[in-house]
Design a protein around this motif. Sequence first.
Motif, PDB file in Angstrom:
ATOM      1  N   ASN A  97      41.724  59.739  30.365  1.00  0.00           N
ATOM      2  CA  ASN A  97      40.284  59.934  30.385  1.00  0.00           C
ATOM      3  C   ASN A  97      39.543  59.120  29.334  1.00  0.00           C
ATOM      4  OD1 ASN A  97      40.302  61.815  32.525  1.00  0.00           O
ATOM      5  ND2 ASN A  97      40.893  63.453  31.113  1.00  0.00           N
ATOM      6  N   ASP A  98      40.261  58.588  28.347  1.00  0.00           N
ATOM      7  CA  ASP A  98      39.651  57.815  27.262  1.00  0.00           C
ATOM      8  C   ASP A  98      40.317  56.450  27.189  1.00  0.00           C
ATOM      9  OD1 ASP A  98      39.002  56.720  24.672  1.00  0.00           O
ATOM     10  OD2 ASP A  98      38.359  58.720  24.059  1.00  0.00           O
ATOM     11  N   VAL A  99      39.524  55.395  27.290  1.00  0.00           N
ATOM     12  CA  VAL A  99      40.080  54.046  27.284  1.00  0.00           C
ATOM     13  C   VAL A  99      40.733  53.703  25.949  1.00  0.00           C
ATOM     14  CG1 VAL A  99      37.895  52.972  26.585  1.00  0.00           C
ATOM     15  CG2 VAL A  99      39.581  51.625  27.867  1.00  0.00           C
ATOM     16  N   ASN A 100      40.306  54.358  24.872  1.00  0.00           N
ATOM     17  CA  ASN A 100      40.872  54.070  23.553  1.00  0.00           C
ATOM     18  C   ASN A 100      42.196  54.779  23.302  1.00  0.00           C
ATOM     19  OD1 ASN A 100      38.824  52.328  22.265  1.00  0.00           O
ATOM     20  ND2 ASN A 100      37.484  54.107  22.463  1.00  0.00           N
ATOM     21  N   THR A 101      42.361  55.971  23.847  1.00  0.00           N
ATOM     22  CA  THR A 101      43.542  56.777  23.533  1.00  0.00           C
ATOM     23  C   THR A 101      44.494  56.949  24.707  1.00  0.00           C
ATOM     24  OG1 THR A 101      42.368  58.832  24.069  1.00  0.00           O
ATOM     25  CG2 THR A 101      42.264  58.058  21.785  1.00  0.00           C
ATOM     26  N   GLY A 102      44.136  56.413  25.859  1.00  0.00           N
ATOM     27  CA  GLY A 102      45.004  56.530  27.027  1.00  0.00           C
ATOM     28  C   GLY A 102      46.244  55.657  26.904  1.00  0.00           C
ATOM     29  N   THR A 103      47.089  55.715  27.921  1.00  0.00           N
ATOM     30  CA  THR A 103      48.343  54.957  27.947  1.00  0.00           C
ATOM     31  C   THR A 103      48.170  53.660  28.720  1.00  0.00           C
ATOM     32  OG1 THR A 103      49.634  57.011  27.886  1.00  0.00           O
ATOM     33  CG2 THR A 103      50.773  55.018  28.623  1.00  0.00           C
ATOM     34  N   VAL A 104      48.468  52.537  28.093  1.00  0.00           N
ATOM     35  CA  VAL A 104      48.396  51.243  28.771  1.00  0.00           C
ATOM     36  C   VAL A 104      49.582  51.137  29.729  1.00  0.00           C
ATOM     37  CG1 VAL A 104      48.428  48.745  28.505  1.00  0.00           C
ATOM     38  CG2 VAL A 104      47.218  50.161  26.822  1.00  0.00           C
ATOM     39  N   VAL A 105      49.296  51.021  31.023  1.00  0.00           N
ATOM     40  CA  VAL A 105      50.363  50.983  32.020  1.00  0.00           C
ATOM     41  C   VAL A 105      50.605  49.575  32.552  1.00  0.00           C
ATOM     42  CG1 VAL A 105      50.033  53.375  32.696  1.00  0.00           C
ATOM     43  CG2 VAL A 105      48.714  51.596  33.857  1.00  0.00           C
ATOM     44  N   ALA A 106      49.671  48.659  32.306  1.00  0.00           N
ATOM     45  CA  ALA A 106      49.851  47.268  32.728  1.00  0.00           C
ATOM     46  C   ALA A 106      48.852  46.411  31.970  1.00  0.00           C
ATOM     47  CB  ALA A 106      49.645  47.108  34.232  1.00  0.00           C
ATOM     48  N   PHE A 107      49.242  45.164  31.704  1.00  0.00           N
ATOM     49  CA  PHE A 107      48.332  44.256  31.004  1.00  0.00           C
ATOM     50  C   PHE A 107      48.809  42.828  31.208  1.00  0.00           C
ATOM     51  CE2 PHE A 107      51.758  45.217  28.118  1.00  0.00           C
ATOM     52  CZ  PHE A 107      52.033  44.021  27.472  1.00  0.00           C
ATOM     53  N   GLY A 108      47.943  41.877  30.885  1.00  0.00           N
ATOM     54  CA  GLY A 108      48.324  40.483  30.992  1.00  0.00           C
ATOM     55  C   GLY A 108      47.147  39.552  30.778  1.00  0.00           C
ATOM     56  N   THR A 109      47.455  38.272  30.631  1.00  0.00           N
ATOM     57  CA  THR A 109      46.459  37.196  30.651  1.00  0.00           C
ATOM     58  C   THR A 109      46.802  36.322  31.831  1.00  0.00           C
ATOM     59  OG1 THR A 109      46.093  37.245  28.259  1.00  0.00           O
ATOM     60  CG2 THR A 109      45.490  35.229  29.426  1.00  0.00           C
ATOM     61  N   THR A 110      45.886  36.225  32.780  1.00  0.00           N
ATOM     62  CA  THR A 110      46.166  35.632  34.078  1.00  0.00           C
ATOM     63  C   THR A 110      45.205  34.500  34.383  1.00  0.00           C
ATOM     64  OG1 THR A 110      46.875  37.832  34.842  1.00  0.00           O
ATOM     65  CG2 THR A 110      46.472  36.159  36.525  1.00  0.00           C
ATOM     66  N   ASP A 111      45.737  33.383  34.870  1.00  0.00           N
ATOM     67  CA  ASP A 111      44.875  32.314  35.357  1.00  0.00           C
ATOM     68  C   ASP A 111      44.039  32.842  36.519  1.00  0.00           C
ATOM     69  OD1 ASP A 111      45.978  30.583  33.516  1.00  0.00           O
ATOM     70  OD2 ASP A 111      47.390  29.686  34.942  1.00  0.00           O
ATOM     71  N   VAL A 112      42.824  32.326  36.657  1.00  0.00           N
ATOM     72  CA  VAL A 112      41.917  32.836  37.677  1.00  0.00           C
ATOM     73  C   VAL A 112      41.520  31.738  38.652  1.00  0.00           C
ATOM     74  CG1 VAL A 112      41.027  34.657  36.197  1.00  0.00           C
ATOM     75  CG2 VAL A 112      39.895  32.415  36.200  1.00  0.00           C
ATOM     76  N   THR A 113      41.046  32.177  39.806  1.00  0.00           N
ATOM     77  CA  THR A 113      40.558  31.262  40.836  1.00  0.00           C
ATOM     78  C   THR A 113      39.139  31.634  41.229  1.00  0.00           C
ATOM     79  OG1 THR A 113      41.550  32.632  42.568  1.00  0.00           O
ATOM     80  CG2 THR A 113      42.860  30.782  41.739  1.00  0.00           C
ATOM     81  N   ASN A 114      38.474  30.702  41.856  1.00  0.00           N
ATOM     82  CA  ASN A 114      37.077  30.854  42.236  1.00  0.00           C
ATOM     83  C   ASN A 114      36.976  31.695  43.506  1.00  0.00           C
ATOM     84  OD1 ASN A 114      34.392  30.604  42.865  1.00  0.00           O
ATOM     85  ND2 ASN A 114      34.369  28.370  42.939  1.00  0.00           N
ATOM     86  N   GLY A 115      36.421  32.900  43.364  1.00  0.00           N
ATOM     87  CA  GLY A 115      36.212  33.758  44.527  1.00  0.00           C
ATOM     88  C   GLY A 115      34.888  33.508  45.225  1.00  0.00           C
ATOM     89  N   GLY A 116      34.104  32.580  44.691  1.00  0.00           N
ATOM     90  CA  GLY A 116      32.841  32.232  45.328  1.00  0.00           C
ATOM     91  C   GLY A 116      31.634  32.623  44.500  1.00  0.00           C
ATOM     92  N   LEU A 117      30.530  31.974  44.769  1.00  0.00           N
ATOM     93  CA  LEU A 117      29.266  32.282  44.102  1.00  0.00           C
ATOM     94  C   LEU A 117      28.718  33.586  44.673  1.00  0.00           C
ATOM     95  CD1 LEU A 117      26.920  31.389  42.213  1.00  0.00           C
ATOM     96  CD2 LEU A 117      25.950  30.209  44.202  1.00  0.00           C
ATOM     97  N   ALA A 118      28.537  34.589  43.815  1.00  0.00           N
ATOM     98  CA  ALA A 118      28.047  35.887  44.271  1.00  0.00           C
ATOM     99  C   ALA A 118      26.524  35.943  44.280  1.00  0.00           C
ATOM    100  CB  ALA A 118      28.593  36.995  43.379  1.00  0.00           C
ATOM    101  N   GLY A 119      25.881  35.226  43.361  1.00  0.00           N
ATOM    102  CA  GLY A 119      24.432  35.256  43.270  1.00  0.00           C
ATOM    103  C   GLY A 119      23.961  34.832  41.897  1.00  0.00           C
ATOM    104  N   TYR A 120      22.766  35.284  41.491  1.00  0.00           N
ATOM    105  CA  TYR A 120      22.161  34.832  40.244  1.00  0.00           C
ATOM    106  C   TYR A 120      21.621  36.020  39.446  1.00  0.00           C
ATOM    107  CZ  TYR A 120      22.236  30.415  42.795  1.00  0.00           C
ATOM    108  OH  TYR A 120      22.627  29.316  43.507  1.00  0.00           O
TER     109      TYR A 120
END
Length: 237
Positions: A97-120
């Motif tokens: 329930n708390d992002v600071n005290t909860g349990t990290v179940v997955a993490f990473g640094t991932t290369d990203v791709t262009n999903g498209g222009l959503a707007g402005y």
Amino acid sequence: MKKIAIAVLALVSSIANAGELYNNGPVVGSNGLSAIAPNATTFGFGDQSNVGNFVADDFTITVGKSWDISSLSFYGYQTGATGFSFTSATWSIVSGNDVNTGTVVAFGTTDVTNGGLAGYRVTDTTLNDTQRRIFKVDADITDITLASGHYWLAWGLAGTGVSGPWQPPTSDARQGNAAQATGGGAFAQLVESGSDLSVELPFAVNGTVSAVPEPETYAMLLAGLGLIGLARRRARI
């Protein structure tokens, strides 16, 4: 026997359905714009991973469901960038329930791709401003499975633009419990400085959602498969 086979196939297909599992949008309105809300003053919130700035928002997996997550989608802009300028996403999924005290179940640094222009991202007096192009930022991650429960998704982005990355709120300006951590510190509720209101952040979780069958459902599945197998053996006699 054909009816039994069809019923078994329907039962199997109901256990897993691929697609977008959760979307915390909307990112822009029907006009393709994300306009700063009345009394608000912030264009975007800092989520520059290279300086320890991150944002977070939550989602819930309902009881009786299990998610097999294969990708995450974020939304952001770099002021002045004329095209997709994002390079990576640093993310984590926290159970609790708390992002600071909860349990990290997955993490990473991932290369990203262009999903498209959503707007402005604009103001109500500069609707034709194209300095802040909001892009969908897709991150294909190593598949992870989450059981039912309450989770937080935390993320920061990196890019080649001279300003940002910046995180816009959802375009409906609804209040929520989004959080921000700056300079590697703890997360605190994200509040718009002009309106003094809380915000929600757009993101999406993608993959396969599976229902957890009841024991009776497993029994029906096994019985159906058994009948099909018996029919095939008799057909060979």
